[in-house]
Design a protein around this motif. Structure first.
Motif, PDB file in Angstrom:
ATOM      1  N   ALA A  95       0.848  -1.200   0.000  1.00  0.00           N
ATOM      2  CA  ALA A  95       0.000   0.000   0.000  1.00  0.00           C
ATOM      3  C   ALA A  95       0.875   1.238   0.000  1.00  0.00           C
ATOM      4  O   ALA A  95       2.018   1.214   0.477  1.00  0.00           O
ATOM      5  CB  ALA A  95      -0.895   0.002   1.244  1.00  0.00           C
ATOM      6  N   ARG A 345      -9.177   6.679   1.148  1.00  0.00           N
ATOM      7  CA  ARG A 345      -8.932   5.751   0.029  1.00  0.00           C
ATOM      8  C   ARG A 345      -9.025   6.545  -1.268  1.00  0.00           C
ATOM      9  O   ARG A 345     -10.047   7.189  -1.531  1.00  0.00           O
ATOM     10  CB  ARG A 345      -9.978   4.636  -0.022  1.00  0.00           C
ATOM     11  CG  ARG A 345      -9.905   3.655   1.138  1.00  0.00           C
ATOM     12  CD  ARG A 345     -10.956   2.561   0.959  1.00  0.00           C
ATOM     13  NE  ARG A 345     -10.915   1.603   2.042  1.00  0.00           N
ATOM     14  CZ  ARG A 345     -11.649   1.700   3.164  1.00  0.00           C
ATOM     15  NH1 ARG A 345     -12.479   2.721   3.341  1.00  0.00           N
ATOM     16  NH2 ARG A 345     -11.537   0.795   4.120  1.00  0.00           N
ATOM     17  N   VAL A 354      -7.244   0.077  -5.278  1.00  0.00           N
ATOM     18  CA  VAL A 354      -6.660  -0.875  -4.322  1.00  0.00           C
ATOM     19  C   VAL A 354      -5.244  -0.437  -3.930  1.00  0.00           C
ATOM     20  O   VAL A 354      -4.380  -0.253  -4.787  1.00  0.00           O
ATOM     21  CB  VAL A 354      -6.623  -2.301  -4.942  1.00  0.00           C
ATOM     22  CG1 VAL A 354      -5.930  -3.283  -3.997  1.00  0.00           C
ATOM     23  CG2 VAL A 354      -8.035  -2.746  -5.267  1.00  0.00           C
ATOM     24  N   TYR A 357      -3.771   5.496  -0.966  1.00  0.00           N
ATOM     25  CA  TYR A 357      -4.417   6.310   0.075  1.00  0.00           C
ATOM     26  C   TYR A 357      -3.817   7.711   0.067  1.00  0.00           C
ATOM     27  O   TYR A 357      -2.733   7.940  -0.476  1.00  0.00           O
ATOM     28  CB  TYR A 357      -4.177   5.659   1.454  1.00  0.00           C
ATOM     29  CG  TYR A 357      -4.699   4.245   1.499  1.00  0.00           C
ATOM     30  CD1 TYR A 357      -5.979   3.963   1.949  1.00  0.00           C
ATOM     31  CD2 TYR A 357      -3.911   3.194   1.017  1.00  0.00           C
ATOM     32  CE1 TYR A 357      -6.478   2.665   1.949  1.00  0.00           C
ATOM     33  CE2 TYR A 357      -4.395   1.888   0.996  1.00  0.00           C
ATOM     34  CZ  TYR A 357      -5.677   1.638   1.463  1.00  0.00           C
ATOM     35  OH  TYR A 357      -6.166   0.364   1.445  1.00  0.00           O
ATOM     36  N   SER A 383      -8.567   3.231   7.407  1.00  0.00           N
ATOM     37  CA  SER A 383      -9.066   2.649   6.154  1.00  0.00           C
ATOM     38  C   SER A 383      -8.081   1.611   5.639  1.00  0.00           C
ATOM     39  O   SER A 383      -8.469   0.504   5.243  1.00  0.00           O
ATOM     40  CB  SER A 383      -9.248   3.737   5.088  1.00  0.00           C
ATOM     41  OG  SER A 383     -10.224   4.648   5.498  1.00  0.00           O
ATOM     42  N   LEU A 384      -6.790   1.969   5.667  1.00  0.00           N
ATOM     43  CA  LEU A 384      -5.759   1.055   5.147  1.00  0.00           C
ATOM     44  C   LEU A 384      -5.741  -0.240   5.969  1.00  0.00           C
ATOM     45  O   LEU A 384      -5.670  -1.346   5.419  1.00  0.00           O
ATOM     46  CB  LEU A 384      -4.398   1.758   5.204  1.00  0.00           C
ATOM     47  CG  LEU A 384      -3.230   1.143   4.452  1.00  0.00           C
ATOM     48  CD1 LEU A 384      -2.154   2.201   4.211  1.00  0.00           C
ATOM     49  CD2 LEU A 384      -2.605  -0.036   5.155  1.00  0.00           C
ATOM     50  N   GLN A 386      -8.140  -1.562   7.645  1.00  0.00           N
ATOM     51  CA  GLN A 386      -9.333  -2.380   7.335  1.00  0.00           C
ATOM     52  C   GLN A 386      -9.105  -3.202   6.070  1.00  0.00           C
ATOM     53  O   GLN A 386      -9.627  -4.303   5.929  1.00  0.00           O
ATOM     54  CB  GLN A 386     -10.546  -1.475   7.092  1.00  0.00           C
ATOM     55  CG  GLN A 386     -11.196  -0.956   8.369  1.00  0.00           C
ATOM     56  CD  GLN A 386     -12.121   0.229   8.052  1.00  0.00           C
ATOM     57  OE1 GLN A 386     -12.612   0.367   6.931  1.00  0.00           O
ATOM     58  NE2 GLN A 386     -12.350   1.075   9.041  1.00  0.00           N
ATOM     59  N   ASP A 387      -8.316  -2.653   5.143  1.00  0.00           N
ATOM     60  CA  ASP A 387      -8.084  -3.330   3.855  1.00  0.00           C
ATOM     61  C   ASP A 387      -6.897  -4.298   3.936  1.00  0.00           C
ATOM     62  O   ASP A 387      -6.599  -4.987   2.956  1.00  0.00           O
ATOM     63  CB  ASP A 387      -7.769  -2.293   2.750  1.00  0.00           C
ATOM     64  CG  ASP A 387      -8.886  -1.246   2.601  1.00  0.00           C
ATOM     65  OD1 ASP A 387      -9.995  -1.504   3.096  1.00  0.00           O
ATOM     66  OD2 ASP A 387      -8.618  -0.176   2.006  1.00  0.00           O
ATOM     67  N   ALA A 390      -6.694  -8.129   2.614  1.00  0.00           N
ATOM     68  CA  ALA A 390      -6.657  -8.344   1.163  1.00  0.00           C
ATOM     69  C   ALA A 390      -5.323  -7.867   0.578  1.00  0.00           C
ATOM     70  O   ALA A 390      -4.735  -8.529  -0.288  1.00  0.00           O
ATOM     71  CB  ALA A 390      -7.817  -7.603   0.515  1.00  0.00           C
ATOM     72  N   LEU A 391      -4.817  -6.739   1.083  1.00  0.00           N
ATOM     73  CA  LEU A 391      -3.597  -6.161   0.511  1.00  0.00           C
ATOM     74  C   LEU A 391      -2.384  -7.070   0.735  1.00  0.00           C
ATOM     75  O   LEU A 391      -1.546  -7.244  -0.149  1.00  0.00           O
ATOM     76  CB  LEU A 391      -3.314  -4.780   1.143  1.00  0.00           C
ATOM     77  CG  LEU A 391      -4.323  -3.676   0.830  1.00  0.00           C
ATOM     78  CD1 LEU A 391      -4.042  -2.434   1.671  1.00  0.00           C
ATOM     79  CD2 LEU A 391      -4.267  -3.321  -0.670  1.00  0.00           C
TER      80      LEU A 391
END
Ligand code: NAP
Length: 451
Positions: A95, A345, A354, A357, A383-384, A386-387, A390-391
């Protein structure tokens, strides 16, 4: 492990990195904080005025974050150029958080703005803050009167620096060329000019008050300009103001009782004057600014009166706010000067991109004080995180530092920055001053390399 790149090491970048490594929900987050400059801290180093030591001391807390073992500072890394595109950066990290601020100044859009002697406050600040990309220099010897257009904290900063005497400036880390030019300046008058009223100034009260405490400086306002503001004349209108604006009005009211002491220099705060033209002399340099008197329009704005006033100036600084600059490869909302986002995001055509940020001024625009960046960065970091699940599934090509070097970049790591700090401290000692900033790229890079 979740590898994150934070682009920009100003307050929003450092707060984002701090939140990412200090939380407990997602273990194993590692952050590289990249900066285009070999030096960290963004506007705390290159924007906060050199005589504001208390705010500058925030560098201490930013420093302890960057020294966290889960964070790695990599200076001298430009993102968005050929060597390192935003797309490539996202291949190297799970990210990326862009905290690149709002680098550009805004123009007034009036005739004469291009005349010699008219500058943005941003350029002036960069120069006295030793930013390595600052313009060559400001000749101030022939300047007797300066006009600063705008009524925000940057306008207050540049007004104060123009009016301060050399003995006080010598105590700061201001680079030698700027200190020399300001010390030799012939400036006697600085007018800071607002298009609206005193209750609508964007400055904070502490900064406003400080203008009346400068040694050898008379600070004045014109009572009749204050009286034109409904919140000045009418206690009920004043009571409806936000506290900061109400306090500002009270400070200015006190100033009307100031008796000038025939000091060496004078600051005058002017209100209800809208700039309409920058005037030039026969030598092609600025000679003054033509303003139109305004009156409140009853809706928070002002209306022109058709009556004009020329204010003499051999130096004009426009201080009418910053603007974000598009970063190649990232979407950009030109009208707002920010990157479109939802809770930090990055949005591409309305959908969250995806792994990308934003935080700080490039996310919310150039507003607020340094502390405003903390909740802003926290929202983005949440936010990051929470993701994160998947990342983190994506396999990365290896240590990004190797890839940066392979791309021809020469990152300056934390010890390189410490070497710059040490060199600035020795430079200060050799000049009989405290630490003095190195103002140019070759000097900074040589110091970082220990040369
Ligand atoms: P700012 O607070 O947005 O102030 C901009 C000023 O420019 C306003 O007075 C605005 O007047 C005026 N202006 C805009 N367009 C104009 C035009 N065409 N003609 C005349 N005046 C015009 O911006 P800033 O001073 O650059 O500060 C940016 C941010 O950094 C702010 O959040 C500030 O608080 C922060 N900062 C803080 C400190 C500190 O805490 N010590 C120091 C420096 C900066 P209107 O209100 O009429 O639009």
């Amino acid at each position: 492990m979740l590898r994150v790149a934070v682009v920009g090491s100003g307050p929003s970048g450092v707060y984002a990195a701090q939140t990412l490594v200090q939380q407990r929900e997602v273990p194993g987050v590692r952050v590289d904080v990249l900066d285009r400059l070999p030096c960290p801290y963004g506007l705390v180093r290159y924007g906060v005025a050199p005589d504001h030591e208390k705010i500058k001391s925030l560098q201490g807390s930013l420093r302890s974050v960057l020294e966290d073992e889960r964070i790695r500072f990599l200076g001298n890394v430009e993102v968005g150029g050929e060597a390192l595109t935003t797309g490539r950066l996202l291949e190297l990290y799970h990210a990326v958080v862009y905290c690149v601020g709002a680098a550009r100044d805004r123009m007034l859009g009036i005739p004469g703005e291009e005349l010699a002697g008219v500058h943005s406050a941003t350029a002036f600040v960069s120069w006295y803050s030793a930013h390595p990309d600052a313009a060559a220099g400001f000749g101030l010897t022939d300047v007797r009167s300066a006009v600063v257009i705008g009524a925000g904290n940057v306008a207050v900063d540049v007004t104060r620096i123009l009016a301060r005497g050399a003995p006080e400036l010598r105590l700061t880390d201001m680079p030698e060329p700027a200190l020399g030019a300001l010390a030799a300046s012939g400036i006697r008058e600085v007018a800071m000019v607002a298009r609206r009223g005193p209750s609508q100034g964007k400055f904070t009260t502490k900064e406003l008050r400080e203008l009346a405490t400068l040694s050898g400086v008379d600070t004045t306002v014109l009572a009749d300009e204050l009286a034109r503001d409904p919140a000045y004349a009418d206690p009920a209108a004043a009571a409806a103001l936000p506290a900061v604006n109400r306090r500002n009005v009270e400070v200015l009211r006190d100033w009307t009782a100031h008796r000038p002491h025939a000091q060496a220099r004078r600051i005058t705060l002017r209100f209800f004057l809208r700039p309409v033209e920058v005037l030039g002399g026969a030598d092609g340099r600025v000679s003054g600014v033509r303003f139109e008197h305004t009156v409140p329009d009853g809706r928070g704005g002002v209306a022109g009166t058709g009556s004009f006033e020329d204010v003499d100036a051999q130096l004009v600084l426009r201080s009418v706010g910053y603007q974000g600059v598009p970063l190649p490869g990232l979407p950009f909302d030109a009208a707002r000067g920010t990157v479109p986002h939802a809770a930090g995001r990055v949005l591409r055509e309305g959908r969250a991109s995806v792994g990308e940020y934003v935080a700080g001024w490039i996310k919310r625009g150039p507003t607020g004080v340094i502390g405003t960046n903390r909740p802003c960065a926290k929202e983005t970091a949440s936010s990051l995180l929470q993701d994160a699940g998947a990342l983190a599934r994506r396999e990365l090509p290896g240590d990004p530092l190797d890839a940066l070097r392979a791309a021809g970049l020469a990152p300056v790591p934390w010890p390189g920055w410490l070497a710059i700090e040490a060199a600035e401290s020795s430079l200060g000692s050799s000049l009989g001053r405290r630490s003095v900033k190195i103002p140019d790229w070759p000097g900074l890079l040589a110091a970082a390399a220990g040369e």
